[in-house]
Design a protein around this motif. Structure first.
Motif, PDB file in Angstrom:
ATOM      1  N   GLU A 201       0.855  -1.179   0.000  1.00  5.55           N
ATOM      2  CA  GLU A 201       0.000   0.000   0.000  1.00  5.55           C
ATOM      3  C   GLU A 201       0.896   1.236   0.000  1.00  5.55           C
ATOM      4  N   ILE A 202       0.306   2.404   0.014  1.00  5.96           N
ATOM      5  CA  ILE A 202       1.073   3.646   0.025  1.00  5.96           C
ATOM      6  C   ILE A 202       0.230   4.734   0.668  1.00  5.96           C
ATOM      7  N   ASP A 203       0.907   5.727   1.254  1.00  7.39           N
ATOM      8  CA  ASP A 203       0.210   6.857   1.873  1.00  7.39           C
ATOM      9  C   ASP A 203       0.843   8.150   1.364  1.00  7.39           C
ATOM     10  N   LEU A 204       0.158   8.800   0.430  1.00  5.26           N
ATOM     11  CA  LEU A 204       0.643  10.049  -0.145  1.00  5.26           C
ATOM     12  C   LEU A 204       0.161  11.278   0.613  1.00  5.26           C
ATOM     13  N   SER A 205      -0.609  11.070   1.666  1.00  2.00           N
ATOM     14  CA  SER A 205      -1.196  12.207   2.382  1.00  2.00           C
ATOM     15  C   SER A 205      -0.378  12.640   3.587  1.00  2.00           C
ATOM     16  N   VAL A 206       0.779  12.018   3.832  1.00  2.62           N
ATOM     17  CA  VAL A 206       1.506  12.270   5.079  1.00  2.62           C
ATOM     18  C   VAL A 206       1.927  13.737   5.212  1.00  2.62           C
ATOM     19  N   ALA A 207       2.404  14.343   4.130  1.00  2.00           N
ATOM     20  CA  ALA A 207       2.836  15.744   4.220  1.00  2.00           C
ATOM     21  C   ALA A 207       1.649  16.669   4.485  1.00  2.00           C
ATOM     22  N   SER A 208       0.495  16.341   3.913  1.00  2.00           N
ATOM     23  CA  SER A 208      -0.699  17.148   4.168  1.00  2.00           C
ATOM     24  C   SER A 208      -1.146  17.008   5.619  1.00  2.00           C
ATOM     25  N   ILE A 209      -0.962  15.825   6.203  1.00  2.00           N
ATOM     26  CA  ILE A 209      -1.273  15.647   7.624  1.00  2.00           C
ATOM     27  C   ILE A 209      -0.304  16.453   8.481  1.00  2.00           C
ATOM     28  N   VAL A 210       0.961  16.504   8.076  1.00  2.00           N
ATOM     29  CA  VAL A 210       1.926  17.363   8.770  1.00  2.00           C
ATOM     30  C   VAL A 210       1.448  18.811   8.748  1.00  2.00           C
ATOM     31  N   GLY A 211       1.022  19.290   7.567  1.00  2.00           N
ATOM     32  CA  GLY A 211       0.533  20.658   7.454  1.00  2.00           C
ATOM     33  C   GLY A 211      -0.716  20.898   8.283  1.00  2.00           C
ATOM     34  N   LEU A 212      -1.637  19.920   8.274  1.00  2.00           N
ATOM     35  CA  LEU A 212      -2.880  20.067   9.037  1.00  2.00           C
ATOM     36  C   LEU A 212      -2.610  20.092  10.534  1.00  2.00           C
ATOM     37  N   SER A 213      -1.748  19.207  11.015  1.00  2.00           N
ATOM     38  CA  SER A 213      -1.441  19.189  12.449  1.00  2.00           C
ATOM     39  C   SER A 213      -0.668  20.449  12.850  1.00  2.00           C
ATOM     40  N   SER A 214       0.152  20.973  11.921  1.00  2.00           N
ATOM     41  CA  SER A 214       0.849  22.228  12.199  1.00  2.00           C
ATOM     42  C   SER A 214      -0.158  23.361  12.387  1.00  2.00           C
ATOM     43  N   VAL A 215      -1.129  23.441  11.491  1.00  2.00           N
ATOM     44  CA  VAL A 215      -2.157  24.476  11.595  1.00  2.00           C
ATOM     45  C   VAL A 215      -2.952  24.324  12.887  1.00  2.00           C
ATOM     46  N   MET A 216      -3.318  23.088  13.228  1.00  2.39           N
ATOM     47  CA  MET A 216      -4.083  22.863  14.458  1.00  2.39           C
ATOM     48  C   MET A 216      -3.269  23.247  15.682  1.00  2.39           C
ATOM     49  N   THR A 217      -1.960  22.961  15.658  1.00  4.21           N
ATOM     50  CA  THR A 217      -1.096  23.368  16.769  1.00  4.21           C
ATOM     51  C   THR A 217      -1.132  24.882  16.942  1.00  4.21           C
ATOM     52  N   GLY A 218      -1.018  25.604  15.829  1.00  2.46           N
ATOM     53  CA  GLY A 218      -1.040  27.066  15.899  1.00  2.46           C
ATOM     54  C   GLY A 218      -2.377  27.613  16.368  1.00  2.46           C
ATOM     55  N   ILE A 219      -3.463  27.105  15.805  1.00  4.27           N
ATOM     56  CA  ILE A 219      -4.796  27.612  16.153  1.00  4.27           C
ATOM     57  C   ILE A 219      -5.110  27.349  17.621  1.00  4.27           C
ATOM     58  N   LEU A 220      -4.819  26.140  18.092  1.00  2.00           N
ATOM     59  CA  LEU A 220      -5.139  25.789  19.478  1.00  2.00           C
ATOM     60  C   LEU A 220      -4.263  26.554  20.460  1.00  2.00           C
ATOM     61  N   THR A 221      -3.005  26.779  20.104  1.00  2.00           N
ATOM     62  CA  THR A 221      -2.126  27.576  20.972  1.00  2.00           C
ATOM     63  C   THR A 221      -2.593  29.020  21.011  1.00  2.00           C
TER      64      THR A 221
END
Length: 355
Positions: free
Chosen positions: A82-102
């Protein structure tokens, strides 16, 4: 049909054990990558100015840390074909959530945990579509690559959040006392040990190779293929979420386009490290060597004044050569096995008693 499939998997999995132990340990693609890695290091130390400076080591390890982290679960996923091409987008999404929640006033540890949880949920969504709905992972993760990135960009737009607690940003940039090695290498080493044990020394790891070799045979042997793959995508999302938190602290910047294109770097390193894109083969030490090889080669070339475009070309050529060499070696091995089978058949026919 299941008996034939099981026999095929067994033959593919254990045929290499006919070779002596030293050949199985040393004459592998993983050891070849490690040898090339050491060669690149030696040449760079001799020929590239400032390559041996502690600052170079620090910045190199900081930059490749997210790739090293994400490559761990990606290895397991690709081994199962299998393969997961969404990992970098998850990095970006979690980065945004970190900023918004902080920014919303939550204590940073709580914001980080929630951001990792968002990454875990994103990975579980991928796993659900692949294992329950039955969609191909390539198509699913291409779609979620755009989906998660779109959500991240939509939450912040073109703005960026740069106000984070100084003690946490300092920790992300700190080194282990007395060394040029960043602190982030500590959780990486812990995770690498956990994933290595999981892959190479447990029944779960053996089931991953079985799934990659032949998922039908793995199913008939009692392996829950769907649940296993689902867990892998959940792991990938969680580790990508953690990488997103680290990425945010390292650059003191939460943006929707953070880590854009990183998925290609991760996959390139995993394949270069000896993991077969067709599943059923690979080892974590080769993958780690592959990540280090790409990172060190890029760092040395930049210090030597080579442009980023040329570095990308060189990385692409290395990836193509690694895939082509794997296919070529497999073709040679099949020809050798067929030739040996024919010789054994002729000997058996010659020695058979005549009536």
């Amino acid at each position: 049909m299941s008996a034939v499939a099981t026999e095929t998997v067994t033959a593919r999995r254990y045929q290499s054990y006919a070779r002596p132990l030293w050949r199985r340990a040393l004459l592998t693609r993983e050891m070849a990558i490690i040898a090339i890695l050491f060669l690149v290091i030696v040449v760079s130390l001799i020929a590239v100015p400032n390559f041996d400076s502690p600052l170079t080591v620090t910045y190199l390890l900081r930059d490749i840390a997210p790739i090293l982290l994400i490559a761990l679960p990606m290895t397991l996923i690709i081994i199962t074909e299998e393969i997961d091409l969404s990992v970098a987008s998850i990095v970006g999404l979690s980065s945004v959530m970190t900023g918004i929640l902080t920014q919303a006033g939550l204590p940073f540890p709580v914001a980080a945990i929630l951001a990792i949880l968002v990454g875990t949920v994103a990975g579980a969504f991928n796993g659900f579509l692949v294992t329950v709905v039955g969609l191909p992972s390539l198509a699913v993760t291409i779609g979620t690559l755009a989906l998660f990135r779109g959500i991240a960009v939509g939450l912040l737009g073109t703005t960026a959040i740069t106000d984070f607690p100084e003690e946490w940003t300092d920790l992300a940039k700190a080194n282990i006392p007395g060394t040029p090695v960043p602190v982030i290498m500590i959780p990486f080493v812990v995770l690498a040990i956990v994933f290595a044990i999981l892959l190479h020394f447990t029944p779960f790891g053996r089931s991953l190779y079985a799934i990659g070799l032949n998922k039908e045979a793995a199913h008939f042997s009692g392996i829950d293929v769907g649940r296993t793959k689902f867990l892998l995508f959940v792991m990938s999302g969680a580790v990508s979420g953690f990488a997103g938190v680290y990425f945010t602290l390292l650059y003191s910047n939460a943006r929707g386009d953070n880590a854009m294109g990183m998925e290609l770097q991760v996959i390139a390193a995993v394949l270069l490290g000896g993991v077969s894109i067709f599943g059923g083969r690979g080892a974590l030490h080769g993958v780690i060597a592959g990540v280090l090889l790409i990172g060190i080669l890029g760092s040395a070339l930049r210090l030597a004044g080579v442009t980023s475009d040329i570095i990308n070309v060189i990385t692409g050529v290395l990836l193509i050569l690694s895939v082509v060499s794997a296919s070529l070696l497999a073709w040679v091995h099949r020809r050798q096995s067929a030739a040996i089978g024919k010789r054994r058949g002729r000997r058996a026919a010659a020695s058979a008693p005549t009536l």
